[in-house]
Design an enzyme around this catalytic site. Structure first.
Site, mmCIF file in Angstrom:
data_model
loop_
_atom_site.group_PDB
_atom_site.id
_atom_site.type_symbol
_atom_site.label_atom_id
_atom_site.label_comp_id
_atom_site.label_asym_id
_atom_site.label_seq_id
_atom_site.Cartn_x
_atom_site.Cartn_y
_atom_site.Cartn_z
ATOM 1 C CE LYS A 71 83.979 -54.123 -51.096
ATOM 2 N NZ LYS A 71 83.300 -52.803 -50.796
ATOM 3 C CG ASN A 92 85.383 -53.527 -45.921
ATOM 4 O OD1 ASN A 92 85.373 -53.960 -44.831
ATOM 5 N ND2 ASN A 92 85.651 -52.153 -46.206
ATOM 6 C CG ASP A 107 82.624 -50.734 -47.616
ATOM 7 O OD1 ASP A 107 83.799 -50.012 -47.911
ATOM 8 O OD2 ASP A 107 82.365 -51.578 -48.385
HETATM 9 N N1 LIG Z 1 83.700 -44.201 -51.895
HETATM 10 C C1 LIG Z 1 83.850 -45.473 -51.626
HETATM 11 O O1 LIG Z 1 84.533 -45.849 -50.577
HETATM 12 C C2 LIG Z 1 83.101 -46.331 -52.129
HETATM 13 C C3 LIG Z 1 83.000 -47.722 -51.594
HETATM 14 C C4 LIG Z 1 82.131 -48.779 -52.401
HETATM 15 C C5 LIG Z 1 81.677 -48.538 -53.714
HETATM 16 N N2 LIG Z 1 81.931 -47.258 -54.270
HETATM 17 C C6 LIG Z 1 81.414 -46.899 -55.407
HETATM 18 O O2 LIG Z 1 79.934 -46.992 -55.502
HETATM 19 C C7 LIG Z 1 79.555 -47.622 -56.799
HETATM 20 C C8 LIG Z 1 78.788 -48.932 -56.697
HETATM 21 O O3 LIG Z 1 79.579 -49.919 -56.082
HETATM 22 P P1 LIG Z 1 78.960 -51.329 -55.515
HETATM 23 O O4 LIG Z 1 79.875 -52.145 -55.131
HETATM 24 O O5 LIG Z 1 77.544 -51.036 -55.012
HETATM 25 O O6 LIG Z 1 78.584 -51.743 -57.034
HETATM 26 P P2 LIG Z 1 77.475 -52.945 -57.607
HETATM 27 O O7 LIG Z 1 77.107 -53.861 -56.283
HETATM 28 O O8 LIG Z 1 77.723 -53.608 -58.720
HETATM 29 O O9 LIG Z 1 76.052 -51.959 -57.702
HETATM 30 C C9 LIG Z 1 75.949 -51.063 -58.873
HETATM 31 C C10 LIG Z 1 74.715 -50.356 -58.545
HETATM 32 O O10 LIG Z 1 74.509 -49.286 -59.538
HETATM 33 C C11 LIG Z 1 73.341 -49.368 -60.451
HETATM 34 N N3 LIG Z 1 73.573 -49.153 -61.830
HETATM 35 C C12 LIG Z 1 74.598 -49.353 -62.719
HETATM 36 N N4 LIG Z 1 74.407 -48.889 -63.719
HETATM 37 C C13 LIG Z 1 73.332 -48.076 -63.563
HETATM 38 C C14 LIG Z 1 72.699 -47.214 -64.734
HETATM 39 N N5 LIG Z 1 73.071 -47.211 -65.909
HETATM 40 N N6 LIG Z 1 71.536 -46.780 -64.470
HETATM 41 C C15 LIG Z 1 71.112 -46.867 -63.045
HETATM 42 N N7 LIG Z 1 71.778 -47.501 -62.121
HETATM 43 C C16 LIG Z 1 72.722 -48.144 -62.431
HETATM 44 C C17 LIG Z 1 73.017 -50.887 -60.072
HETATM 45 O O11 LIG Z 1 71.561 -50.911 -60.395
HETATM 46 P P3 LIG Z 1 71.034 -52.428 -60.629
HETATM 47 O O12 LIG Z 1 70.678 -53.132 -59.475
HETATM 48 O O13 LIG Z 1 69.554 -52.030 -61.603
HETATM 49 O O14 LIG Z 1 72.104 -53.202 -61.864
HETATM 50 C C18 LIG Z 1 73.272 -51.174 -58.826
HETATM 51 O O15 LIG Z 1 72.394 -50.450 -58.015
HETATM 52 C C19 LIG Z 1 80.684 -47.614 -57.662
HETATM 53 O O16 LIG Z 1 80.970 -46.602 -58.458
HETATM 54 C C20 LIG Z 1 81.899 -47.857 -56.436
HETATM 55 O O17 LIG Z 1 83.076 -47.317 -56.981
HETATM 56 C C21 LIG Z 1 82.402 -46.411 -53.417
#
Ligand SMILES: NC(=O)c1ccc[n+]([C@@H]2O[C@H](COP(=O)([O-])OP(=O)(O)OC[C@H]3O[C@@H](n4cnc5c(N)ncnc54)[C@H](OP(=O)(O)O)[C@@H]3O)[C@@H](O)[C@H]2O)c1
Length: 286
Positions: A71, A92, A107
């Site tokens: 992205k 996206n 998004d």
């Molecule tokens: N419903 C939808 O349409 C939609 C759209 C987009 C994303 N999502 C979902 O949203 C989630 C995040 O996506 P993203 O693209 O933002 O991913 P990302 O950029 O990799 O960010 C992941 C986030 O989760 C945190 N995290 C991961 N493991 C953790 C743990 N064990 N404890 C505490 N915090 C933790 C990370 O914290 P750190 O910065 O400390 O690593 C970061 O803030 C995913 O599950 C994805 O499937 C859903």
């Protein structure tokens, strides 16, 4: 679906893409509105992003969705970026128009429309966003644009939350945007002063479905609305605990559907058949 040389092409670039619900969702929508279009998953390795993008124009694609981990990487290859894509810092959805690549971010719209669909109006709300990754940026953008009274971003890595707030404060100087480390204490300090809590971390996502970003020893207030972006499983432990506490809950499937609907409308110029897209996703999730 009958594919011919006249069929319009769209798709999804990401790595990996095999578990994505978007092909089922978009193809069901094309069939419903009677468009001769097809949506194909396009697995693209991170080092092949520029070649893959160049190929889309050569192959007469109308556009593509972009998912993890590309992205941000695709942004530098766009001829134009929408304001939201620029501010959020991620694309996206790409539209190809006369050889030009135009990058959008649906998004934020998807998140906001899913909130409104659930009859949750963020204007004036005090919100906590758990997580500071790519999805959090779109969520905070949407909340600030919708005039939430305050948004606090809580992240395991506090620095990342600070960067997010720093980036968005320039665009929304009159909004109360704050950050803090995601700890049991910070949640305890805020508890009972929040109207909406949005989990944007990947905690609780399949296969780690027993995990929950909310500390186990902090009760969830029944007057707060809890939203989880995770939609595999449809009801995470975070949402199940909130429901058991008597709170209103919203799952992440709505955001997926509405970001897809916004992309569909950008490419085709037609209204997206939301109910059909939702049913296709439910079928895909089994
Ligand atoms: N419903 C939808 O349409 C939609 C759209 C987009 C994303 N999502 C979902 O949203 C989630 C995040 O996506 P993203 O693209 O933002 O991913 P990302 O950029 O990799 O960010 C992941 C986030 O989760 C945190 N995290 C991961 N493991 C953790 C743990 N064990 N404890 C505490 N915090 C933790 C990370 O914290 P750190 O910065 O400390 O690593 C970061 O803030 C995913 O599950 C994805 O499937 C859903």
């Amino acid at each position: 679906m009958h594919i011919t040389g006249k069929t319009s092409l769209v798709g999804l670039i990401g790595w990996p893409v095999e578990h994505s619900l978007s092909p089922m969702m978009q193809n069901a929508a094309f069939t419903k509105v009677g468009l001769d279009w097809v949506y194909v998953p396009l697995p693209v390795r991170p080092d092949n992003v520029p070649q893959a993008l160049a190929g889309l124009s050569a192959l007469n694609f109308v556009g593509v969705n972009v998912t993890v981990p590309h992205k941000q990487a695709v942004m530098r290859y766009m001829n134009e970026l929408s304001d939201s894509a620029k501010i959020i810092g991620a694309v996206n959805t790409i539209c190809l128009q006369q050889g030009k690549y135009i990058g959008h971010n649906t998004d934020a719209t998807g998140f906001l429309n899913s909130l409104l669909e659930a009859n949750c109006h963020p204007q004036g709300m005090r919100v906590a966003v758990l997580g500071a990754g790519g999805a959090a940026r779109a969520v905070v953008f949407a909340l600030a644009q919708a005039k939430a009274a305050s948004v606090i971003v809580l992240n395991r890595t506090a620095e990342r939350a600070a960067f997010l707030v720093d980036d968005l404060v320039e665009t929304f100087p009159n909004n109360a945007l704050h950050f803090a480390a995601l700890t049991p204490q910070s949640i305890m300090d805020l508890n009972n002063q929040l109207d909406l809590v949005v989990n944007t971390t990947s905690v609780g996502m399949s296969p780690n479905i027993e995990d929950c970003p909310w500390p186990s020893d902090v009760a969830m207030p029944s007057q707060t609305i809890f939203y989880d972006l995770v939609y595999r499983p449809l009801e995470t432990v975070f949402l199940a605990r909130a429901r058991e506490a008597g709170a209103k809950t919203i799952g992440g499937l709505g955001m997926l559907i509405h970001q897809g609907a916004a992309a569909f409308e950008r490419w085709t110029g037609q209204a997206a058949p939301i109910a059909v897209m939702r049913q296709a996703c439910m079928d895909g999730l089994g």
